[in-house]
Design an enzyme around this catalytic site. Structure first.
Site, mmCIF file in Angstrom:
data_model
loop_
_atom_site.group_PDB
_atom_site.id
_atom_site.type_symbol
_atom_site.label_atom_id
_atom_site.label_comp_id
_atom_site.label_asym_id
_atom_site.label_seq_id
_atom_site.Cartn_x
_atom_site.Cartn_y
_atom_site.Cartn_z
ATOM 1 N N LYS A 141 0.783 -1.211 -0.127
ATOM 2 C CA LYS A 141 -0.048 -0.027 -0.120
ATOM 3 C C LYS A 141 0.896 1.352 -0.038
ATOM 4 O O LYS A 141 0.696 2.105 -0.829
ATOM 5 C CB LYS A 141 -0.885 0.143 1.181
ATOM 6 C CG LYS A 141 -1.640 1.377 1.499
ATOM 7 C CD LYS A 141 -2.437 1.415 2.756
ATOM 8 C CE LYS A 141 -1.864 1.662 4.001
ATOM 9 N NZ LYS A 141 -1.660 3.014 4.200
ATOM 10 N N ASN A 142 1.895 1.408 0.961
ATOM 11 C CA ASN A 142 2.699 2.753 1.223
ATOM 12 C C ASN A 142 3.628 2.696 0.117
ATOM 13 O O ASN A 142 4.351 3.888 0.046
ATOM 14 C CB ASN A 142 3.155 2.530 2.475
ATOM 15 C CG ASN A 142 2.283 2.728 3.425
ATOM 16 O OD1 ASN A 142 0.936 2.910 3.029
ATOM 17 N ND2 ASN A 142 2.477 2.385 4.865
ATOM 18 N N ARG A 172 -0.532 14.147 12.915
ATOM 19 C CA ARG A 172 -0.185 14.164 11.462
ATOM 20 C C ARG A 172 -0.057 15.536 10.994
ATOM 21 O O ARG A 172 -0.574 15.888 9.986
ATOM 22 C CB ARG A 172 -1.298 13.312 10.497
ATOM 23 C CG ARG A 172 -1.809 11.776 11.299
ATOM 24 C CD ARG A 172 -0.618 10.897 11.422
ATOM 25 N NE ARG A 172 -0.034 10.466 10.247
ATOM 26 C CZ ARG A 172 -0.684 9.072 9.508
ATOM 27 N NH1 ARG A 172 -1.892 9.003 9.856
ATOM 28 N NH2 ARG A 172 -0.120 9.037 8.235
ATOM 29 N N ARG A 187 -8.731 -0.760 4.071
ATOM 30 C CA ARG A 187 -7.731 0.188 3.558
ATOM 31 C C ARG A 187 -6.369 -0.338 2.961
ATOM 32 O O ARG A 187 -5.694 0.113 2.317
ATOM 33 C CB ARG A 187 -7.584 1.441 4.581
ATOM 34 C CG ARG A 187 -8.557 2.168 4.815
ATOM 35 C CD ARG A 187 -8.232 3.313 5.883
ATOM 36 N NE ARG A 187 -7.198 4.100 4.957
ATOM 37 C CZ ARG A 187 -6.374 5.018 5.899
ATOM 38 N NH1 ARG A 187 -6.488 5.135 7.079
ATOM 39 N NH2 ARG A 187 -5.282 5.463 5.237
ATOM 40 N N CYS A 190 -5.807 12.372 12.859
ATOM 41 C CA CYS A 190 -6.465 11.060 12.713
ATOM 42 C C CYS A 190 -6.177 10.434 14.125
ATOM 43 O O CYS A 190 -5.321 10.933 15.079
ATOM 44 C CB CYS A 190 -5.862 10.270 11.573
ATOM 45 S SG CYS A 190 -4.341 9.526 11.782
ATOM 46 N N ASP A 194 4.278 0.588 12.186
ATOM 47 C CA ASP A 194 2.864 -0.252 11.867
ATOM 48 C C ASP A 194 2.691 -1.674 12.170
ATOM 49 O O ASP A 194 1.715 -2.294 11.823
ATOM 50 C CB ASP A 194 2.931 -0.256 9.920
ATOM 51 C CG ASP A 194 2.810 1.464 9.524
ATOM 52 O OD1 ASP A 194 2.877 1.392 8.475
ATOM 53 O OD2 ASP A 194 2.477 2.192 10.470
HETATM 54 C C1 EPZ Z 1 3.667 6.958 6.393
HETATM 55 O O1 EPZ Z 1 3.043 7.797 7.054
HETATM 56 C C2 EPZ Z 1 2.886 5.759 6.337
HETATM 57 N N1 EPZ Z 1 1.615 6.020 5.596
HETATM 58 C C3 EPZ Z 1 2.525 5.286 7.653
HETATM 59 O O2 EPZ Z 1 1.741 4.139 7.417
HETATM 60 C C4 EPZ Z 1 3.603 4.967 8.499
HETATM 61 O O3 EPZ Z 1 3.342 4.654 9.793
HETATM 62 C C5 EPZ Z 1 4.614 5.987 8.462
HETATM 63 O O4 EPZ Z 1 4.975 6.486 7.328
HETATM 64 C C6 EPZ Z 1 5.832 5.922 9.337
HETATM 65 O O5 EPZ Z 1 6.688 5.147 8.852
HETATM 66 C C7 EPZ Z 1 2.043 6.167 4.044
HETATM 67 O O6 EPZ Z 1 3.087 5.842 3.550
HETATM 68 C C8 EPZ Z 1 0.777 6.456 3.234
HETATM 69 P P1 EPZ Z 1 5.928 10.253 8.794
HETATM 70 P P2 EPZ Z 1 3.587 9.546 7.097
HETATM 71 O O7 EPZ Z 1 5.711 11.706 7.965
HETATM 72 O O8 EPZ Z 1 4.172 9.880 5.883
HETATM 73 C C9 EPZ Z 1 5.891 13.550 12.212
HETATM 74 C C10 EPZ Z 1 -0.233 2.720 7.669
HETATM 75 O O9 EPZ Z 1 -0.664 2.280 8.570
HETATM 76 N N2 EPZ Z 1 5.575 14.579 11.462
HETATM 77 O O10 EPZ Z 1 7.004 9.260 8.668
HETATM 78 O O11 EPZ Z 1 2.444 10.484 7.563
HETATM 79 C C11 EPZ Z 1 4.377 12.776 12.307
HETATM 80 O O12 EPZ Z 1 3.476 13.412 13.007
HETATM 81 C C12 EPZ Z 1 0.268 4.221 7.722
HETATM 82 O O13 EPZ Z 1 0.187 2.311 6.520
HETATM 83 C C13 EPZ Z 1 5.706 15.728 11.436
HETATM 84 O O14 EPZ Z 1 5.835 16.162 12.646
HETATM 85 O O15 EPZ Z 1 4.673 9.283 8.249
HETATM 86 C C14 EPZ Z 1 4.939 11.313 12.857
HETATM 87 O O16 EPZ Z 1 4.982 11.510 14.303
HETATM 88 C C15 EPZ Z 1 0.043 4.771 9.042
HETATM 89 N N3 EPZ Z 1 5.596 16.745 10.536
HETATM 90 C C16 EPZ Z 1 6.177 11.346 12.465
HETATM 91 O O17 EPZ Z 1 6.681 12.592 11.899
HETATM 92 C C17 EPZ Z 1 5.392 16.614 9.239
HETATM 93 O O18 EPZ Z 1 5.280 17.435 8.291
HETATM 94 C C18 EPZ Z 1 6.339 10.349 11.186
HETATM 95 O O19 EPZ Z 1 5.366 10.846 10.077
HETATM 96 C C19 EPZ Z 1 5.397 15.030 8.951
HETATM 97 C C20 EPZ Z 1 5.558 14.107 9.847
#
Ligand code: EPZ
Length: 426
Positions: free
Chosen positions: A30-31, A129, A407, A124, A314
């Protein structure tokens, strides 16, 4: 016929106590699929993505591309997308709201069309996020953002220019948006502190197959030399390491013996190592990952999630479910999201002994049997964890809120039935 079938969502019923046995093919990631589908916006001509998973998040992304003028068709084991006529002029409302969950469209649309309008992505259930890292990086590349009510507008009047961007945290989504903005930007972009998740690597490989010039693929420093145009490509979406991990821990928790065909073993070291600490015997074979649960199921002591190649966030909920029955006490520290223990409550309903001592850490005392109950999924990975708990529990478990599970899992009931589970959805 619509390229995007509507699936009924309902309940999953499980009669636990069966040791999983047999083999199952692991679906596409998915990701990896979501950012690559967004990247097709940048390619002139058609891209065909083999093993693209048939899940609701992908269907939503395909609807978004269609609403922006893209053309989509499923062909054999994959989906073909051409986005020659994409425009963000008077963006349709479902695209604006849909962007919230498909944030990776941000970089691609700014690169292709020079403007976007999106609903401010609220949090969420697993966390706030925020998108500050995305916006700050794109501003450095020439985008101007402003807010209009509950929407964010972005414009790059002079187009996008390369920049040196240092990420304070290796955000997966921010790394992906920067890549999508940089591949056709003027000049070079360097991303320091880039995310190294396999899904980012897959996006880089697809973009390079389309003619992009990305170096350092898989490392935490990426160099992108902007090119004038990209062409479509045929690309195979890699197998989903989290779906593979889910079935690995389901086999472990039910004391089974399974073969996970095409599991991306190279990307699963932390997950496999943790399962072995809990009593699994794992073998990497040409066909995939062979796992057998022999001897006692024991606690690994401590699970601490982290960025790749650490233990993936995850997988945390699924691991918690299995630790709730493994002999001994386990501490789990969630270091990526600030509210990712929602599944603890329904697991307690099933008899788990879980004590949360901070927003990001908890203890579970295992060595106990779970009992079947009617429980509700509140998000994707917690929902998968409740299914795994139902497989291990005595009696009947009903999991509601299956729309969350759909999803990310093509057909979790069919996959687990192929491994002998007594499970069906209505
Ligand atoms: C991706 O989310 C994945 N989603 C998530 O999978 C996965 O858990 C996550 O990466 C971590 O590996 C997809 O790829 C669609 P991040 P993403 O930006 O990109 C903070 C699933 O179940 N952050 O690495 O949103 C954020 O709040 C999903 O498949 C900021 O502070 O993850 C979080 O605490 C859930 N500011 C941390 O970084 C920002 O601008 C990790 O977020 C962006 C992120």
């Amino acid at each position: 016929m619509s390229a995007i079938p509507q699936k009924a969502t309902g309940e999953i019923h499980i009669r636990g106590g069966v040791r999983l046995q047999g083999k199952v093919k692991v679906q596409g990631s998915k990701n990896a699929a979501l950012p690559i589908l967004a990247a097709t916006i940048l390619a002139e001509g058609e891209s065909c993505l083999k093993d693209c998973p048939k899940i609701s998040d992908v269907y939503r992304m395909l609807r978004l591309l269609q609403s922006l003028g893209g053309h989509v068709r499923w062909e054999g084991e994959g989906v073909c997308v051409s986005t020659g006529s994409i425009t963000t002029r008077d963006m349709p409302s479902d695209a604006i709201t849909g962007m919230r969950s498909s944030l990776c469209l941000l970089g691609a649309l700014l690169a292709r069309c020079g403007s976007i309008v999106m609903e401010y992505p609220g949090g969420c259930v697993i966390g706030k996020r925020p998108i500050d890292l995305h916006l700050q990086a794109l501003e450095r590349m020439g985008v101007r953002f402003w807010q209009e009510g509950d929407k964010i507008c972005g414009q790059a009047p002079e187009g996008l220019s390369g920049a040196v961007i240092s990420l304070p945290f290796p955000s997966v989504g921010a790394t992906e948006n920067i890549l999508l903005a940089a591949v056709t930007a003027r000049g070079c972009t360097r991303i320091e502190g880039a995310a190294r998740e396999p899904e980012v690597e897959a996006l880089c490989r697809y973009l390079n197959a389309c003619g992009a010039r990305i170096e350092g693929v898989g490392a935490s420093c990426l160099e992108i030399r902007g090119v004038r145009r990209l062409h479509g490509a045929a690309y195979r979406i890699p197998a989903d390491r989290i779906v593979a991990g889910t079935y690995l821990y389901a086999a472990l928790g039910t004391r089974g013996c399974v073969l996970l065909e095409q599991a991306p073993c190279r990307q699963m070291h932390a997950v496999i190592h943790m399962a072995e600490r809990m009593g699994a015997v794992c073998h990497v074979t040409e066909e995939g990952l062979y796992v057998q649960s022999v001897g006692e199921l024991v606690s690994p002591g401590l699970i601490r999630t982290g960025v790749y190649p650490g233990f993936p966030t995850d997988m945390q909920s699924v691991a918690l479910a299995v630790c709730a029955v493994a002999a001994g006490e386990t501490r789990i520290e969630e270091r990526i999201f600030e509210n990712r223990f929602r599944v603890a409550e329904p697991l307690r309903q099933m008899g788990a002994d879980i004590r949360q001592d901070s927003p990001c850490s908890l203890w579970t005392q295992g060595g106990r049997c779970l009992r079947g109950e009617r429980v509700k999924a509140a998000e994707l990975r917690g929902g998968a964890a409740l299914v795994v708990a139902g497989l291990m529990a005595e009696g009947e478990t009903t999991v509601t809120g299956c729309e969350y599970i759909e999803r990310g899992y093509e057909n979790i009931c069919k996959d687990l039935r192929e491994l002998g589970a007594r499970i069906y959805s209505v």
